[in-house]
Design an enzyme around this catalytic site. Sequence first.
Site, PDB file in Angstrom:
ATOM      1  N   ARG A  55      -9.016  18.225   0.793  1.00 33.56           N
ATOM      2  CA  ARG A  55      -7.541  18.115   0.827  1.00 33.56           C
ATOM      3  C   ARG A  55      -7.118  16.720   0.433  1.00 33.56           C
ATOM      4  O   ARG A  55      -7.844  15.752   0.651  1.00 33.56           O
ATOM      5  CB  ARG A  55      -7.000  18.479   2.198  1.00 33.56           C
ATOM      6  CG  ARG A  55      -7.367  17.572   3.367  1.00 33.56           C
ATOM      7  CD  ARG A  55      -6.457  16.358   3.557  1.00 33.56           C
ATOM      8  NE  ARG A  55      -6.593  15.760   4.866  1.00 33.56           N
ATOM      9  CZ  ARG A  55      -6.466  14.468   5.116  1.00 33.56           C
ATOM     10  NH1 ARG A  55      -6.210  13.621   4.136  1.00 33.56           N
ATOM     11  NH2 ARG A  55      -6.607  13.987   6.348  1.00 33.56           N
ATOM     12  N   GLU A 112       2.087  16.128   8.526  1.00 34.45           N
ATOM     13  CA  GLU A 112       2.075  14.665   8.660  1.00 34.45           C
ATOM     14  C   GLU A 112       2.496  13.974   7.362  1.00 34.45           C
ATOM     15  O   GLU A 112       3.086  12.888   7.382  1.00 34.45           O
ATOM     16  CB  GLU A 112       0.669  14.234   9.096  1.00 34.45           C
ATOM     17  CG  GLU A 112       0.534  12.768   9.327  1.00 34.45           C
ATOM     18  CD  GLU A 112      -0.856  12.398   9.831  1.00 34.45           C
ATOM     19  OE1 GLU A 112      -1.360  13.024  10.782  1.00 34.45           O
ATOM     20  OE2 GLU A 112      -1.449  11.467   9.252  1.00 34.45           O
ATOM     21  N   ARG A 122       0.257  18.546   1.971  1.00 35.50           N
ATOM     22  CA  ARG A 122      -1.204  18.453   2.044  1.00 35.50           C
ATOM     23  C   ARG A 122      -1.686  19.544   1.094  1.00 35.50           C
ATOM     24  O   ARG A 122      -1.344  20.732   1.273  1.00 35.50           O
ATOM     25  CB  ARG A 122      -1.722  18.715   3.462  1.00 35.50           C
ATOM     26  CG  ARG A 122      -1.464  17.561   4.433  1.00 35.50           C
ATOM     27  CD  ARG A 122      -2.558  16.512   4.329  1.00 35.50           C
ATOM     28  NE  ARG A 122      -2.246  15.263   5.010  1.00 35.50           N
ATOM     29  CZ  ARG A 122      -2.742  14.874   6.180  1.00 35.50           C
ATOM     30  NH1 ARG A 122      -3.557  15.670   6.847  1.00 35.50           N
ATOM     31  NH2 ARG A 122      -2.451  13.709   6.673  1.00 35.50           N
ATOM     32  N   CYS A 173       0.192   7.990   7.541  1.00 34.20           N
ATOM     33  CA  CYS A 173      -0.742   7.257   8.393  1.00 34.20           C
ATOM     34  C   CYS A 173      -1.605   6.334   7.525  1.00 34.20           C
ATOM     35  O   CYS A 173      -2.187   6.785   6.536  1.00 34.20           O
ATOM     36  CB  CYS A 173      -1.630   8.238   9.164  1.00 34.20           C
ATOM     37  SG  CYS A 173      -2.727   7.432  10.338  1.00 34.20           S
ATOM     38  N   THR A 192      -4.451   5.433   7.947  1.00 36.24           N
ATOM     39  CA  THR A 192      -5.845   5.894   7.888  1.00 36.24           C
ATOM     40  C   THR A 192      -6.099   6.720   6.634  1.00 36.24           C
ATOM     41  O   THR A 192      -7.233   6.841   6.202  1.00 36.24           O
ATOM     42  CB  THR A 192      -6.221   6.749   9.121  1.00 36.24           C
ATOM     43  OG1 THR A 192      -5.404   7.925   9.127  1.00 36.24           O
ATOM     44  CG2 THR A 192      -6.037   5.992  10.409  1.00 36.24           C
ATOM     45  N   ARG A 225      -9.625  14.067   2.226  1.00 35.61           N
ATOM     46  CA  ARG A 225     -10.664  14.385   3.220  1.00 35.61           C
ATOM     47  C   ARG A 225     -11.450  15.561   2.678  1.00 35.61           C
ATOM     48  O   ARG A 225     -10.877  16.615   2.381  1.00 35.61           O
ATOM     49  CB  ARG A 225     -10.052  14.715   4.581  1.00 35.61           C
ATOM     50  CG  ARG A 225     -11.110  14.745   5.689  1.00 35.61           C
ATOM     51  CD  ARG A 225     -10.459  14.805   7.058  1.00 35.61           C
ATOM     52  NE  ARG A 225     -10.190  16.174   7.478  1.00 35.61           N
ATOM     53  CZ  ARG A 225     -11.076  16.991   8.066  1.00 35.61           C
ATOM     54  NH1 ARG A 225     -12.307  16.575   8.288  1.00 35.61           N
ATOM     55  NH2 ARG A 225     -10.715  18.209   8.432  1.00 35.61           N
ATOM     56  N   ARG A 274     -15.317  16.358  13.453  1.00 34.47           N
ATOM     57  CA  ARG A 274     -14.133  16.964  14.086  1.00 34.47           C
ATOM     58  C   ARG A 274     -14.530  18.323  14.642  1.00 34.47           C
ATOM     59  O   ARG A 274     -15.592  18.852  14.309  1.00 34.47           O
ATOM     60  CB  ARG A 274     -12.990  17.129  13.075  1.00 34.47           C
ATOM     61  CG  ARG A 274     -12.407  15.804  12.621  1.00 34.47           C
ATOM     62  CD  ARG A 274     -11.179  15.968  11.734  1.00 34.47           C
ATOM     63  NE  ARG A 274     -10.613  14.662  11.409  1.00 34.47           N
ATOM     64  CZ  ARG A 274      -9.484  14.470  10.744  1.00 34.47           C
ATOM     65  NH1 ARG A 274      -8.785  15.507  10.313  1.00 34.47           N
ATOM     66  NH2 ARG A 274      -9.034  13.257  10.496  1.00 34.47           N
ATOM     67  N   GLU A 288      -8.764  18.163  13.629  1.00 38.95           N
ATOM     68  CA  GLU A 288      -8.679  16.952  14.447  1.00 38.95           C
ATOM     69  C   GLU A 288      -8.261  17.296  15.886  1.00 38.95           C
ATOM     70  O   GLU A 288      -7.392  18.148  16.099  1.00 38.95           O
ATOM     71  CB  GLU A 288      -7.624  16.032  13.811  1.00 38.95           C
ATOM     72  CG  GLU A 288      -7.682  14.618  14.317  1.00 38.95           C
ATOM     73  CD  GLU A 288      -6.641  13.732  13.630  1.00 38.95           C
ATOM     74  OE1 GLU A 288      -5.600  14.249  13.194  1.00 38.95           O
ATOM     75  OE2 GLU A 288      -6.899  12.516  13.555  1.00 38.95           O
TER      76      GLU A 288
HETATM   77  P1  ADP Z   1      -6.685  17.505   7.859  1.00 29.26           P
HETATM   78  O1  ADP Z   1      -7.960  18.010   7.295  1.00 29.26           O
HETATM   79  O2  ADP Z   1      -5.523  17.866   6.998  1.00 29.26           O
HETATM   80  O3  ADP Z   1      -6.770  16.062   8.202  1.00 29.26           O
HETATM   81  P2  ADP Z   1      -7.365  18.892  10.364  1.00 29.26           P
HETATM   82  O4  ADP Z   1      -8.579  18.087  10.617  1.00 29.26           O
HETATM   83  O5  ADP Z   1      -6.485  19.141  11.557  1.00 29.26           O
HETATM   84  O6  ADP Z   1      -6.399  18.244   9.250  1.00 29.26           O
HETATM   85  O7  ADP Z   1      -7.790  20.278   9.726  1.00 29.26           O
HETATM   86  C1  ADP Z   1      -6.827  21.177   9.301  1.00 29.26           C
HETATM   87  C2  ADP Z   1      -7.359  22.590   9.247  1.00 29.26           C
HETATM   88  O8  ADP Z   1      -8.341  22.668   8.233  1.00 29.26           O
HETATM   89  C3  ADP Z   1      -8.017  23.066  10.540  1.00 29.26           C
HETATM   90  O9  ADP Z   1      -7.743  24.441  10.711  1.00 29.26           O
HETATM   91  C4  ADP Z   1      -9.485  22.889  10.226  1.00 29.26           C
HETATM   92  O10 ADP Z   1     -10.336  23.732  10.976  1.00 29.26           O
HETATM   93  C5  ADP Z   1      -9.490  23.303   8.767  1.00 29.26           C
HETATM   94  N1  ADP Z   1     -10.686  22.831   8.052  1.00 29.26           N
HETATM   95  C6  ADP Z   1     -11.092  21.585   7.821  1.00 29.26           C
HETATM   96  N2  ADP Z   1     -12.225  21.571   7.117  1.00 29.26           N
HETATM   97  C7  ADP Z   1     -12.554  22.856   6.898  1.00 29.26           C
HETATM   98  C8  ADP Z   1     -13.621  23.513   6.224  1.00 29.26           C
HETATM   99  N3  ADP Z   1     -14.574  22.814   5.622  1.00 29.26           N
HETATM  100  N4  ADP Z   1     -13.611  24.856   6.198  1.00 29.26           N
HETATM  101  C9  ADP Z   1     -12.635  25.570   6.800  1.00 29.26           C
HETATM  102  N5  ADP Z   1     -11.606  25.019   7.433  1.00 29.26           N
HETATM  103  C10 ADP Z   1     -11.568  23.668   7.488  1.00 29.26           C
HETATM  104  N1  ARG Z   2      -1.785   8.264  15.314  1.00 27.61           N
HETATM  105  C1  ARG Z   2      -3.105   8.479  15.830  1.00 27.61           C
HETATM  106  C2  ARG Z   2      -3.757   7.158  16.170  1.00 27.61           C
HETATM  107  O1  ARG Z   2      -3.215   6.142  15.807  1.00 27.61           O
HETATM  108  C3  ARG Z   2      -3.958   9.320  14.892  1.00 27.61           C
HETATM  109  C4  ARG Z   2      -4.443   8.601  13.658  1.00 27.61           C
HETATM  110  C5  ARG Z   2      -5.405   9.353  12.773  1.00 27.61           C
HETATM  111  N2  ARG Z   2      -5.099  10.732  12.616  1.00 27.61           N
HETATM  112  C6  ARG Z   2      -4.165  11.206  11.792  1.00 27.61           C
HETATM  113  N3  ARG Z   2      -3.960  12.512  11.789  1.00 27.61           N
HETATM  114  N4  ARG Z   2      -3.479  10.432  10.965  1.00 27.61           N
HETATM  115  O2  ARG Z   2      -4.793   7.115  16.806  1.00 27.61           O
END
Ligand code: ADP
Ligand code: ARG
Length: 368
Positions: free
Chosen positions: A123, A231, A235, A279, A281, A288, A319, A324
């Site tokens: 993503r 966020e 995305r 963010c 980060t 990601r 994660r 997250e």
């Molecule tokens: P982001 O990846 O946008 O930072 P999250 O970590 O919250 O946000 O993940 C968002 C969604 O994507 C969640 O439902 C997570 O389980 C799903 N996800 C992340 N990586 C994978 C993957 N490799 N396969 C399937 N779903 C995934």
């Molecule tokens: N705002 C939170 C922190 O400062 C999360 C930061 C990373 N995660 C995110 N989804 N941007 O710890």
Amino acid sequence: MTFTATLAKIADLAAQYPNNISLQCFDPIYFSTLPEADKKRLLQCLKSGIENPQSEMGCYACQPSDYDDFRPFFSKALAAYHKVSDTAKQVNDWSLAHVQGLPKGGVLDLSDLGLPALSMRVRVGRNLADFPLPAAMTQTQRVALETRMMAAFEVLMADPAYGGSYYSLTPGTPNTIDTQTYQDLVDAHLMFKDMSADSYLVSGGLAAHWPHGRGCYVSSDRRFIIWVGEEDHLRIMCMEHGTVLNQVFDRLKTALDVVSGIDGLSFATSQDYGFVTSCPTNLGTAMRASVHIPLPKLTADGTDSKAKAIAKPLGLSVRGAGGEHTPIGADGTVDISPSARFCITEAQIIAALYKGLAKLKAQEDSAV
Ligand code: ADP
Ligand code: ARG
């Protein structure tokens, strides 16, 4: 609260929370040089970190220009989080030809590492240049952004390579979905979770007016997805069960080129910092790249503690199976992704996932 009271509170919290990067990087002398309106803007960026002092990052940008306008603050915060110099600049590059040490032809096939087919996802976050960032949007702006995106999705839906549908959470539109459909999309990892349940997003203002202006586009093969109003404004992601990481990476690049060519979609960038994200980060690539992988031995105690301890020196984040801040899956499935987003190229990120998984697999295999 007056500026004086807020400054006292920041100083007090900074002493108590040494791991909150924004509180540590806040400099009252720099703050005192700012005009009153900019003082308010900078404090708005720090609001989530003040209200959630256990934050690691502790701030969100509110306008696309914030990173440049408040460079003395953000350059320090970026340097501290990403472990780069405070004059570091982002270079974006999706070409694997510029990455050293890859398998022949640049094919990142997990089966060559002895891994089975896994759920692979890449993503990127993107924000439109002509709206405030989610922390500072009015409800009208959130809905206007969704309307702009729905016009863009018409272009994708008319293209046989994408097709698909748009699912809106905004109450009362022709595309609005019911609670069960929303939950099914979340469970299928196609849609994002309830932002009003995330205290960082609530404090920062990013979750305001939930669920207005929120939704997601899903292609007809359900492998190309665009979130609207989380966020970041957008995305944009590709997801697929398989072994060749290039498949999701290359498809995302192709689709991004299509999306960024649609009328009315100009993404916010900073000359030195690359793609602007809410963010810090995520700044730079906003990318990601992850897989869902069972690590039964490293998670035998039912937690991700051991997996995290081993993944960290490999430059990998762990994660939970729902993303997250979620727990690991019942069979020890975790989400593994390279931690770096800034001062790294997109191509280096996908290569880092491949190389990191090779090392992580060796650790899982030898664990007792
Ligand atoms: P982001 O990846 O946008 O930072 P999250 O970590 O919250 O946000 O993940 C968002 C969604 O994507 C969640 O439902 C997570 O389980 C799903 N996800 C992340 N990586 C994978 C993957 N490799 N396969 C399937 N779903 C995934
Ligand atoms: N705002 C939170 C922190 O400062 C999360 C930061 C990373 N995660 C995110 N989804 N941007 O710890």
